[in-house]
Write an enzyme that holds these catalytic residues in place. Structure first.
Site, PDB file in Angstrom:
ATOM      1  N   GLU A 128      45.014 -90.323 -23.065  1.00 34.37           N
ATOM      2  CA  GLU A 128      44.501 -90.035 -21.727  1.00 34.37           C
ATOM      3  C   GLU A 128      45.094 -88.747 -21.169  1.00 34.37           C
ATOM      4  O   GLU A 128      44.381 -87.924 -20.591  1.00 34.37           O
ATOM      5  CB  GLU A 128      44.805 -91.206 -20.771  1.00 34.37           C
ATOM      6  CG  GLU A 128      44.051 -92.493 -21.081  1.00 34.37           C
ATOM      7  CD  GLU A 128      42.534 -92.381 -20.847  1.00 34.37           C
ATOM      8  OE1 GLU A 128      42.101 -91.515 -20.062  1.00 34.37           O
ATOM      9  OE2 GLU A 128      41.787 -93.162 -21.469  1.00 34.37           O
TER      10      GLU A 128
ATOM     11  N   ASN B  53      42.986 -85.321 -20.536  1.00 30.98           N
ATOM     12  CA  ASN B  53      42.978 -84.689 -19.218  1.00 30.98           C
ATOM     13  C   ASN B  53      43.288 -83.197 -19.307  1.00 30.98           C
ATOM     14  O   ASN B  53      42.648 -82.380 -18.644  1.00 30.98           O
ATOM     15  CB  ASN B  53      43.986 -85.375 -18.288  1.00 30.98           C
ATOM     16  CG  ASN B  53      43.424 -86.655 -17.681  1.00 30.98           C
ATOM     17  OD1 ASN B  53      42.244 -86.976 -17.857  1.00 30.98           O
ATOM     18  ND2 ASN B  53      44.272 -87.382 -16.971  1.00 30.98           N
TER      19      ASN B  53
ATOM     20  N   ARG C 278      33.270 -89.465 -16.824  1.00 27.51           N
ATOM     21  CA  ARG C 278      34.679 -89.824 -16.779  1.00 27.51           C
ATOM     22  C   ARG C 278      34.801 -91.057 -15.908  1.00 27.51           C
ATOM     23  O   ARG C 278      34.104 -91.176 -14.894  1.00 27.51           O
ATOM     24  CB  ARG C 278      35.535 -88.695 -16.166  1.00 27.51           C
ATOM     25  CG  ARG C 278      35.335 -87.320 -16.759  1.00 27.51           C
ATOM     26  CD  ARG C 278      35.682 -87.271 -18.209  1.00 27.51           C
ATOM     27  NE  ARG C 278      37.012 -87.817 -18.472  1.00 27.51           N
ATOM     28  CZ  ARG C 278      37.398 -88.296 -19.618  1.00 27.51           C
ATOM     29  NH1 ARG C 278      36.552 -88.358 -20.614  1.00 27.51           N
ATOM     30  NH2 ARG C 278      38.614 -88.738 -19.799  1.00 27.51           N
TER      31      ARG C 278
END
Ligand SMILES: Nc1ncnc2c1ncn2[C@@H]1O[C@H](COP(=O)(O)OP(=O)(O)O)[C@@H](O)[C@H]1O
Ligand SMILES: Nc1ncnc2c1ncn2[C@@H]1O[C@H](COP(=O)(O)OP(=O)(O)O)[C@@H](O)[C@H]1O
Ligand SMILES: [Mg+2]
Ligand SMILES: [Mg+2]
Lengths: 143, 77, 143
Positions: A48, A52, A107
């Site tokens: 994650e 990002n 997202r």
């Protein structure tokens, strides 16, 4: 807290490096002899954070992502994921569940929530135009 | 001999991706066996010992397959 | 030659990091979809280089080892293993099969020979008191 082992890695903000970063952190943390579940938690959190940096930090453009990992004396692993991308305007807001600035990319806005849930601690440092640093820790409990 | 050579050659050209999946499935089977035996989640070193592979090899292989994702459920469901 | 992907890693000169370095390079090179044999060759060569830095470069003392890997456009992987350890006095002699300065550790003296055999190219740069850099390349041939 003493450090048992440390590594620093830098890789390009390419999507295939998300899988690479996951394997690197799993191989490093395996020195603390975690369970598959603990490893899966850490890999998911790192995924994650790296995603990002690729999607939000560099917005698909080229850049370098740094990941630092330390194995501490009490069997805690401390992981930093750092980019020099666009940064986050309001970190408190960004950390809220379901908040996303890229709904068009489907997202979920759950990245920070997942990191928080799967790790013992999460800190996010960011400056607009400078970049973002995510620091996570998790203690591996021997059975 | 030709047979053996062909076997070796074929075997040598196996892509890593396939062998990783094979190791990963063996790792998950070993995990199930160990849970049945000890009544708890095994550590990665216990699984590695069953497979006679370094821990790092096992975690590398495990990444090649969809891992048990039960942990996601509370969030996505 | 263009670069498809690149990574740089730094880790401590601890023996458990040899297994770690092997997996890092394996995970990175697996992006080129190598065969088991090609990957085993690369992992073995990296093991030898990293072991040399730990045992000969830092002689068991603490230090950092850097590994840089690049995937080039023609599916060649280029790997550098760098230490800031004691360095090699006579590189030509060190590269000879069976030559070792640590026979007491049951070293075979075959490290450089293995790297040369398993990779397509090997270059060794070293300066006494400064450190050693090993550069290896191998082309992954699609079948
Ligand atoms: N490394 C980063 N650089 C810039 N912005 C970021 C970064 N990480 C997160 N953000 C911002 O925080 C928001 C929330 O992140 P996250 O919880 O992972 O959800 P999502 O990635 O699904 O949008 C993102 O939409 C983005 O605006
Ligand atoms: N990174 C290094 N730093 C210092 N000396 C080195 C390094 N790598 C190799 N050497 C020297 O080169 C010799 C030959 O290396 P090698 O072929 O790997 O054989 P071995 O490690 O079995 O001695 C070593 O004995 C050592 O003297
Ligand atoms: Mg996200
Ligand atoms: Mg050697």
């Amino acid at each position: 807290m003493g450090i048992k082992n440390e590594m620093k890695i830098e890789f390009m903000s390419k999507s295939q490096n998300e899988a690479f970063a996951r394997i690197v952190i799993a191989a490093f943390v395996s020195q603390l002899d975690p369970t598959i579940e603990e490893l899966a938690d850490i890999k998911t959190a790192v995924s994650e954070a790296v995603t990002n940096s690729i999607i939000h930090g560099y917005e698909g453009k080229n850049g370098y992502i740094k990941m630092i990992a330390r194995l501490l004396d009490d069997d805690t692993v401390e992981i930093e994921v750092i980019d020099e991308g666009k940064g986050i305007e309001d970190v408190a807001q960004a950390r809220k569940p379901l908040f996303t600035t890229k709904p068009e990319l489907e997202r979920s806005g759950m990245g920070f929530t997942i990191m928080e849930t799967f790790m013992d601690s999460l800190d996010v440092y960011s400056e607009l135009g400078k970049g973002t640093k995510v620091v996570m820790t998790k203690r591996i409990r021997r059975s | 001999i030709g047979e053996i050579r062909r076997y070796l050659r074929d075997n040598n050209s196996i892509r890593v991706s396939r062998s990783l999946r094979d190791i990963a499935y063996k790792a998950l089977q070993a995990r199930d066996r160990l849970i049945a035996k000890n009544g708890r989640e095994p550590n990665i070193s216990e699984i590695a010992k069953e497979l006679e592979l370094p821990r790092e090899e096992v975690v590398f292989a495990l990444d090649a397959i969809q891992e048990p994702v039960s942990l996601f459920e509370p969030i996505y469901h």
